[in-house]
Structure formats: structure tokens, C-alpha cells
Design a protein around this motif. Structure first.
Motif, short mmCIF file in Angstrom:
data_model
loop_
_atom_site.label_atom_id
_atom_site.label_comp_id
_atom_site.label_asym_id
_atom_site.label_seq_id
_atom_site.Cartn_x
_atom_site.Cartn_y
_atom_site.Cartn_z
N LEU A 1 -71.37 62.73 -56.65
CA LEU A 1 -72.32 63.78 -57.00
C LEU A 1 -72.77 64.46 -55.72
O LEU A 1 -73.33 63.81 -54.84
N ALA A 2 -72.53 65.76 -55.60
CA ALA A 2 -72.92 66.53 -54.42
C ALA A 2 -73.99 67.52 -54.86
O ALA A 2 -73.69 68.52 -55.52
N ASP A 3 -75.24 67.24 -54.50
CA ASP A 3 -76.38 68.02 -54.99
C ASP A 3 -76.90 68.95 -53.90
O ASP A 3 -77.63 68.54 -53.00
N GLU A 4 -76.51 70.23 -53.98
CA GLU A 4 -76.97 71.26 -53.03
C GLU A 4 -76.74 70.83 -51.58
O GLU A 4 -77.62 70.97 -50.73
N ILE A 5 -75.56 70.33 -51.28
CA ILE A 5 -75.35 69.67 -49.99
C ILE A 5 -75.22 70.63 -48.81
O ILE A 5 -75.24 70.18 -47.66
N VAL A 6 -75.07 71.93 -49.07
CA VAL A 6 -74.95 72.86 -47.95
C VAL A 6 -76.08 73.88 -47.92
O VAL A 6 -76.05 74.80 -47.11
N SER A 7 -77.09 73.69 -48.75
CA SER A 7 -78.14 74.71 -48.87
C SER A 7 -78.96 74.87 -47.60
O SER A 7 -79.50 75.94 -47.35
N GLY A 8 -79.05 73.83 -46.78
CA GLY A 8 -79.86 73.92 -45.56
C GLY A 8 -79.07 74.22 -44.30
O GLY A 8 -79.61 74.15 -43.19
N LEU A 9 -77.78 74.58 -44.45
CA LEU A 9 -76.91 74.79 -43.30
C LEU A 9 -76.60 76.28 -43.11
O LEU A 9 -76.64 77.05 -44.07
N ASP A 10 -76.27 76.65 -41.87
CA ASP A 10 -75.88 78.04 -41.64
C ASP A 10 -74.50 78.29 -42.25
O ASP A 10 -73.77 77.36 -42.60
N VAL A 11 -74.15 79.56 -42.36
CA VAL A 11 -72.96 79.95 -43.12
C VAL A 11 -71.68 79.34 -42.56
O VAL A 11 -70.84 78.83 -43.32
N SER A 12 -71.51 79.36 -41.25
CA SER A 12 -70.27 78.83 -40.67
C SER A 12 -70.17 77.31 -40.88
O SER A 12 -69.09 76.79 -41.15
N THR A 13 -71.30 76.61 -40.76
CA THR A 13 -71.30 75.16 -41.00
C THR A 13 -71.06 74.86 -42.47
O THR A 13 -70.37 73.89 -42.80
N GLN A 14 -71.63 75.67 -43.35
CA GLN A 14 -71.35 75.51 -44.77
C GLN A 14 -69.85 75.55 -45.04
O GLN A 14 -69.31 74.71 -45.77
N ALA A 15 -69.17 76.52 -44.45
CA ALA A 15 -67.73 76.67 -44.67
C ALA A 15 -66.98 75.42 -44.21
O ALA A 15 -66.06 74.95 -44.88
N GLN A 16 -67.38 74.86 -43.06
CA GLN A 16 -66.73 73.66 -42.54
C GLN A 16 -66.94 72.47 -43.48
O GLN A 16 -66.00 71.71 -43.76
N ILE A 17 -68.17 72.29 -43.95
CA ILE A 17 -68.46 71.16 -44.82
C ILE A 17 -67.73 71.29 -46.15
O ILE A 17 -67.18 70.32 -46.68
N LEU A 18 -67.68 72.50 -46.69
CA LEU A 18 -67.00 72.71 -47.96
C LEU A 18 -65.48 72.54 -47.82
O LEU A 18 -64.83 72.00 -48.71
N THR A 19 -64.94 72.99 -46.70
CA THR A 19 -63.53 72.77 -46.44
C THR A 19 -63.23 71.28 -46.40
O THR A 19 -62.25 70.81 -46.98
N LEU A 20 -64.10 70.55 -45.73
CA LEU A 20 -63.93 69.09 -45.62
C LEU A 20 -64.00 68.43 -46.99
O LEU A 20 -63.15 67.60 -47.33
N LEU A 21 -65.00 68.80 -47.79
CA LEU A 21 -65.16 68.18 -49.10
C LEU A 21 -63.95 68.49 -50.00
O LEU A 21 -63.45 67.61 -50.70
N GLU A 22 -63.49 69.72 -49.97
CA GLU A 22 -62.33 70.09 -50.77
C GLU A 22 -61.11 69.28 -50.36
O GLU A 22 -60.36 68.77 -51.20
N LYS A 23 -60.90 69.14 -49.06
CA LYS A 23 -59.76 68.39 -48.54
C LYS A 23 -59.82 66.92 -48.96
O LYS A 23 -58.84 66.34 -49.43
N LEU A 24 -61.00 66.30 -48.80
CA LEU A 24 -61.14 64.88 -49.12
C LEU A 24 -61.04 64.64 -50.63
O LEU A 24 -60.47 63.63 -51.06
N ALA A 25 -61.58 65.54 -51.42
CA ALA A 25 -61.49 65.39 -52.87
C ALA A 25 -60.04 65.37 -53.32
O ALA A 25 -59.64 64.57 -54.17
N GLU A 26 -59.23 66.25 -52.71
CA GLU A 26 -57.81 66.30 -53.08
C GLU A 26 -57.07 65.07 -52.58
O GLU A 26 -56.30 64.46 -53.31
#
Length: 278
Positions: free
Chosen positions: A177-202
Motif C-alpha cells: 500500500l503506497a499512500d501519497e508517497i511522493v506528495s512531499g517531494l519536489d517534481v524531479s525526486t517524485q519522478a525518480q521515486i515513481l520510476t523506482l516503484l514501477e521498476k520494483l513492482a514489475e
């Protein structure tokens, strides 16, 4: 359609309304979730969206049984977990993990990163070769092994969230469960975290429920979307179908009210810097 990992029928959750609590006695209950029906397919990333107070986070916590339903059923991997006791849930906890919104408050300031990641491993009987396991967890989220000796305050916001992801995935769960996990991060860091989560989920075959208010993120990351309003599901469908042809008036209003900027199609594929992850 893949076999469901979660199958939810008639789910209701009622919580005390502390604003109406009398001086003597219990606060009256208010129904937060109002009879939800849905499935989460194995290996899918499902977005849960809705305005503040729609019940998104309550739904997430009911799935991982941090809240007990007042009615309905929650079936996890073929097993009814709706009213399991804590003792009954304990063997399942390693498969039901959560990445919290604010890693600053969810990481113990008195513990090193090593102890933060090692704690759930030891609690779940995986205490052998802890250093190797923690090193592997850090490597998985793109952090050097040297970070194991650091403390929360020594890391950036993005690095702290990577630690939160490492802790959740160290147990190789089935569901996250990922609850608003990037809401407090700047845009570039958000992209990195989301890329990571997508990669690990796959890579790990994870089933993920991704709660967010950012519909552009939901569109890029999720295969299906559940739209909530006032504790009810107003629409649920495949992501592109929902964005291209929303059936419910509330969904159309939600899409119209939140700006959806044009995003480079490759933004989620941008690799993070290996030496200095955000």
C-alpha cells in the motif's frame, strides 16, 4: 484478467466521530466506507483517487487490516481476513506492507538505517545474514551500503522515502500500500521515486494500491483506477478507459478540476543518478 489477490465485497468501516463525543460515554460512530465491491488483480498497480475525505486512506488501512471492517468481507489470496485476530494476522503481515506518506515521521530518529530495515526482518524470523539482507534491500532502491550507518536526519526527503520502500520490500511482500508517497517531494525526486516503484513492482511481481491526488501520476503508473467519493466507489475501470471516456459526472468533474500537464512520455524512464540518489 489476472486472478485477484484482494477480493472485497460490501466493505464498510465505521469510526468514532470525536467531534461529537459526549463528556461521558463513547463517541458515536460515523460510516466512512459504505459498502465497497472491487478486486485487485495479482501483479497490478491500482490507483485510488478522490477528493480529501473520500475514504481513500481508510480503504487502504482496511485492506492491510490496520482497521477492522464493520461489515462486508476482505479476502486476501483466497483467505478471508476480515475479522482475523492479531495472532491470526501475524503470519500474513510480511505479505501486507505499507509505504508511508511522510518518511520523516515513519523512520525512528534514534535508529540507524540498518536497524530500521533489519527490525521487520528479525520480527518475521529472517534474522540470519542481516547485513547481507539489509545491503541487498538498500541496493534494490539505489542506495549505497554505507547508508546503513546513517540516521534519518542525515538523508534527503527522497533518500528517506527510498529507505521506506526498502523496509517495505525487504520482506518480499505480495501486496504494498503506497499512500501519497511522493506528495512531499519536489517534481524531479517524485519522478525518480515513481520510476523506482514501477521498476520494483514489475521485477518483484508486486500488487500495489497507489493512493494519490495527482491524476497525471495515476495515469502514468496504474493499470486500473478506483474513483471514490464520500466513502463510495463511483467508478472503477482500466486507466485509459477512465481518462478517455469517464462514465460518472463526478469523475468528469475531478478530471476537469485537476490540471493534467503534458508530460514527456519517457519521464518515468529517466534513470536516477547512481552516486547521489535523491
Amino acid at each position: 484478467m489476472a486472478e485477484p489477490l484482494f477480493s472485497v465485497r460490501g466493505l464498510k468501516v465505521a469510526l468514532p466521530d470525536m467531534t461529537r463525543k459526549p463528556l461521558v460515554g463513547r463517541a458515536p460512530l460515523v460510516e466512512i466506507l459504505k459498502g465497497l465491491d472491487f478486486d485487485l488483480p495479482k501483479g497490478s498497480v491500482t490507483g485510488i483517487v478522490g477528493e480529501s475525505g473520500s475514504g481513500k486512506s481508510t480503504l487502504g488501512r482496511a485492506l492491510v487490516r490496520l482497521l477492522e471492517p464493520s461489515a462486508g468481507t476482505v479476502t486476501f489470496d483466497g483467505r478471508d481476513i476480515t475479522h482475523l485476530t492479531e495472532a491470526g494476522l501475524r503470519p500474513l503481515r510480511r505479505n501486507l506492507q505499507m509505504i508511508f506518506q511522510d518518511p520523516m515521521s515513519s523512520l525512528n530518529p534514534r535508529h540507524t538505517i540498518f536497524h530500521i530495515i533489519a527490525a521487520p526482518l528479525k520480527q518475521n524470523g529472517l534474522g540470519d545474514n542481516l547485513r547481507d539482507r539489509v545491503a541487498e534491500a538498500l541496493d534494490r532502491v539505489g542506495l549505497p551500503q554505507g547508508f546503513a550507518s546513517r540516521y534519518r536526519h542525515e538523508l534527503s526527503g527522497g533518500q528517506r522515502q527510498r529507505v521506506g520502500i526498502a523496509r517495505a520490500l525487504a520482506l518480499s511482500p505480495q501486496f504494498v500500500l503506497a499512500d501519497e508517497i511522493v506528495s512531499g517531494l519536489d517534481v524531479s525526486t517524485q519522478a525518480q521515486i515513481l520510476t523506482l516503484l514501477e521498476k520494483l513492482a514489475e521485477e518483484m511481481g508486486l500488487t500495489v494500491a497507489f493512493i494519490s491526488h495527482d491524476l497525471s501520476v495515476i495515469r502514468r503508473l496504474c493499470r486500473q483506477v478506483i474513483v471514490m467519493r464520500q466513502g463510495a466507489i463511483v467508478e472503477a475501470s482500466a486507466t485509459e478507459a477512465l481518462f478517455d471516456n469517464p462514465r460518472d459526472a463526478y469523475t468528469r468533474d475531478l478530471l476537469a478540476a485537476i490540471p493534467l500537464p503534458e508530460i514527456d512520455p519517457g519521464w518515468l524512464d529517466t534513470p536516477s543518478a547512481p552516486r547521489a540518489p535523491a
